[in-house]
Design a protein around this motif. Structure first.
Motif, PDB file in Angstrom:
ATOM      1  N   TRP A  72       0.758  -1.261   0.180  1.00 33.04           N
ATOM      2  CA  TRP A  72      -0.200  -0.192  -0.079  1.00 33.04           C
ATOM      3  C   TRP A  72       0.766   1.292  -0.062  1.00 33.04           C
ATOM      4  O   TRP A  72       2.056   1.297   0.605  1.00 33.04           O
ATOM      5  CB  TRP A  72      -0.754   0.186   1.306  1.00 33.04           C
ATOM      6  CG  TRP A  72      -1.990  -0.968   1.255  1.00 33.04           C
ATOM      7  CD1 TRP A  72      -1.739  -2.317   1.884  1.00 33.04           C
ATOM      8  CD2 TRP A  72      -3.229  -1.032   0.744  1.00 33.04           C
ATOM      9  NE1 TRP A  72      -2.940  -3.043   1.742  1.00 33.04           N
ATOM     10  CE2 TRP A  72      -3.977  -2.312   1.142  1.00 33.04           C
ATOM     11  CE3 TRP A  72      -4.139  -0.026  -0.081  1.00 33.04           C
ATOM     12  CZ2 TRP A  72      -5.098  -2.710   0.529  1.00 33.04           C
ATOM     13  CZ3 TRP A  72      -5.221  -0.240  -0.424  1.00 33.04           C
ATOM     14  CH2 TRP A  72      -5.869  -1.632  -0.143  1.00 33.04           C
ATOM     15  N   GLU A  75       0.756   6.959   1.445  1.00 34.16           N
ATOM     16  CA  GLU A  75      -0.610   8.126   1.779  1.00 34.16           C
ATOM     17  C   GLU A  75      -1.733   7.319   2.348  1.00 34.16           C
ATOM     18  O   GLU A  75      -2.424   7.815   3.076  1.00 34.16           O
ATOM     19  CB  GLU A  75      -0.844   8.748   0.426  1.00 34.16           C
ATOM     20  CG  GLU A  75       0.509   9.526   0.077  1.00 34.16           C
ATOM     21  CD  GLU A  75       1.530   8.809  -0.656  1.00 34.16           C
ATOM     22  OE1 GLU A  75       1.327   7.430  -1.403  1.00 34.16           O
ATOM     23  OE2 GLU A  75       2.847   9.121  -0.793  1.00 34.16           O
ATOM     24  N   VAL A  76      -2.108   6.192   1.568  1.00 33.10           N
ATOM     25  CA  VAL A  76      -3.051   5.320   2.005  1.00 33.10           C
ATOM     26  C   VAL A  76      -3.317   4.737   3.167  1.00 33.10           C
ATOM     27  O   VAL A  76      -4.161   5.137   4.126  1.00 33.10           O
ATOM     28  CB  VAL A  76      -3.278   4.152   1.112  1.00 33.10           C
ATOM     29  CG1 VAL A  76      -4.392   3.201   1.505  1.00 33.10           C
ATOM     30  CG2 VAL A  76      -3.516   4.533  -0.573  1.00 33.10           C
ATOM     31  N   ALA A  78      -1.256   6.074   5.745  1.00 35.78           N
ATOM     32  CA  ALA A  78      -1.414   7.351   6.776  1.00 35.78           C
ATOM     33  C   ALA A  78      -2.956   7.764   7.018  1.00 35.78           C
ATOM     34  O   ALA A  78      -3.121   8.316   8.071  1.00 35.78           O
ATOM     35  CB  ALA A  78      -0.746   8.519   6.137  1.00 35.78           C
ATOM     36  N   GLU A  79      -3.955   7.540   6.118  1.00 37.09           N
ATOM     37  CA  GLU A  79      -5.284   7.682   6.391  1.00 37.09           C
ATOM     38  C   GLU A  79      -6.127   6.670   7.039  1.00 37.09           C
ATOM     39  O   GLU A  79      -7.315   7.089   7.706  1.00 37.09           O
ATOM     40  CB  GLU A  79      -6.041   8.005   4.894  1.00 37.09           C
ATOM     41  CG  GLU A  79      -5.350   9.141   4.361  1.00 37.09           C
ATOM     42  CD  GLU A  79      -5.618  10.499   5.107  1.00 37.09           C
ATOM     43  OE1 GLU A  79      -6.736  10.911   5.752  1.00 37.09           O
ATOM     44  OE2 GLU A  79      -4.560  11.174   4.966  1.00 37.09           O
ATOM     45  N   VAL A  80      -5.594   5.433   7.457  1.00 40.35           N
ATOM     46  CA  VAL A  80      -6.375   4.553   8.086  1.00 40.35           C
ATOM     47  C   VAL A  80      -6.220   4.680   9.648  1.00 40.35           C
ATOM     48  O   VAL A  80      -5.037   4.776  10.117  1.00 40.35           O
ATOM     49  CB  VAL A  80      -5.466   3.104   7.734  1.00 40.35           C
ATOM     50  CG1 VAL A  80      -6.365   1.909   8.681  1.00 40.35           C
ATOM     51  CG2 VAL A  80      -5.582   2.805   6.133  1.00 40.35           C
ATOM     52  N   ALA A  81      -7.432   4.615  10.169  1.00 45.12           N
ATOM     53  CA  ALA A  81      -7.280   4.862  11.667  1.00 45.12           C
ATOM     54  C   ALA A  81      -6.817   3.403  12.506  1.00 45.12           C
ATOM     55  O   ALA A  81      -7.356   2.827  11.987  1.00 45.12           O
ATOM     56  CB  ALA A  81      -8.637   5.333  12.368  1.00 45.12           C
ATOM     57  N   SER A  85       0.163   3.586  17.252  1.00 49.54           N
ATOM     58  CA  SER A  85       1.052   4.266  16.522  1.00 49.54           C
ATOM     59  C   SER A  85       2.446   3.854  16.613  1.00 49.54           C
ATOM     60  O   SER A  85       2.916   3.515  17.994  1.00 49.54           O
ATOM     61  CB  SER A  85       0.781   5.628  16.176  1.00 49.54           C
ATOM     62  OG  SER A  85       1.063   6.269  17.418  1.00 49.54           O
ATOM     63  N   VAL A  95       4.392   6.922   8.011  1.00 49.78           N
ATOM     64  CA  VAL A  95       3.356   6.434   8.344  1.00 49.78           C
ATOM     65  C   VAL A  95       3.305   6.248   9.759  1.00 49.78           C
ATOM     66  O   VAL A  95       4.128   5.608  10.581  1.00 49.78           O
ATOM     67  CB  VAL A  95       2.994   5.274   7.721  1.00 49.78           C
ATOM     68  CG1 VAL A  95       2.675   5.419   6.164  1.00 49.78           C
ATOM     69  CG2 VAL A  95       3.741   4.043   7.720  1.00 49.78           C
ATOM     70  N   ALA A 101      -2.197  -0.834   9.826  1.00 48.38           N
ATOM     71  CA  ALA A 101      -2.805   0.072   8.573  1.00 48.38           C
ATOM     72  C   ALA A 101      -2.816  -0.750   7.502  1.00 48.38           C
ATOM     73  O   ALA A 101      -3.940  -0.829   6.789  1.00 48.38           O
ATOM     74  CB  ALA A 101      -2.015   1.275   8.576  1.00 48.38           C
ATOM     75  N   ALA A 105      -6.261  -1.648   5.435  1.00 44.06           N
ATOM     76  CA  ALA A 105      -6.456  -0.841   4.495  1.00 44.06           C
ATOM     77  C   ALA A 105      -7.581  -0.983   3.282  1.00 44.06           C
ATOM     78  O   ALA A 105      -8.098  -0.164   2.742  1.00 44.06           O
ATOM     79  CB  ALA A 105      -5.043  -0.677   3.530  1.00 44.06           C
TER      80      ALA A 105
END
Length: 142
Positions: A72, A75-76, A78-81, A85, A95, A101, A105
């Motif tokens: 992945w 950018e993809v 980084a958007e996944v909750a 972390s 990320v 993530a 994803a």
């Protein structure tokens, strides 16, 4: 409590340090899948961030497990909750999470949050497991 949807798929998100041995990645993933048991679903793929897609240890672990290794874009991911972390992943790859993530994803529910390879010192590999309903994934409603 209900079981997994019929034909549920498992996606294992994986992260690893550079040159992580395939044996360490395989042992971590296999151990987590054994804990879940065969009733949890069928392993669909391993997933990771693009920067790790050619890591020999991850590629070989996927081969040993008989599945593909999906990557992945950062950018993809980084958007996944995700529930956890990693400052290390953020500094190295941009990320906040790789394993969780990457597992999430494509949609689904997190079954196993991030696990790390055992032993003293920093983790060599991490993994997390998500379950997807094939019907929802195929129809894009996940």
């Amino acid at each position: 409590m209900t079981g997994p949807p019929a034909g549920a798929w498992l996606v294992v998100g994986v992260g690893a340090c550079r040159d992580a041995p395939a044996e360490a990645v395989h042992a971590l993933v296999s151990g987590v899948l054994a804990e879940l048991g065969p009733g949890a679903g069928r392993l669909l793929e391993l997933a990771t961030v693009e920067a790790k897609a050619t890591e020999p240890g991850l590629v070989e672990a996927a081969r040993l497990l008989g599945v593909g290794l999906r990557s992945w874009a950062p950018e993809v991911l980084a958007e996944v909750a995700t529930p956890h972390s990693s400052p290390t992943a953020l500094a190295a790859l941009g990320v906040p999470s790789v394993a969780e993530a990457a597992a999430l994803a494509g949609g689904g529910e997190l079954l196993v949050p991030k696990r790390t390879s055992g032993g003293p010192g920093p983790a060599v590999a991490t993994c997390a497991v998500a379950r997807r309903d094939p019907a929802a994934t195929a129809s894009g409603t996940e």
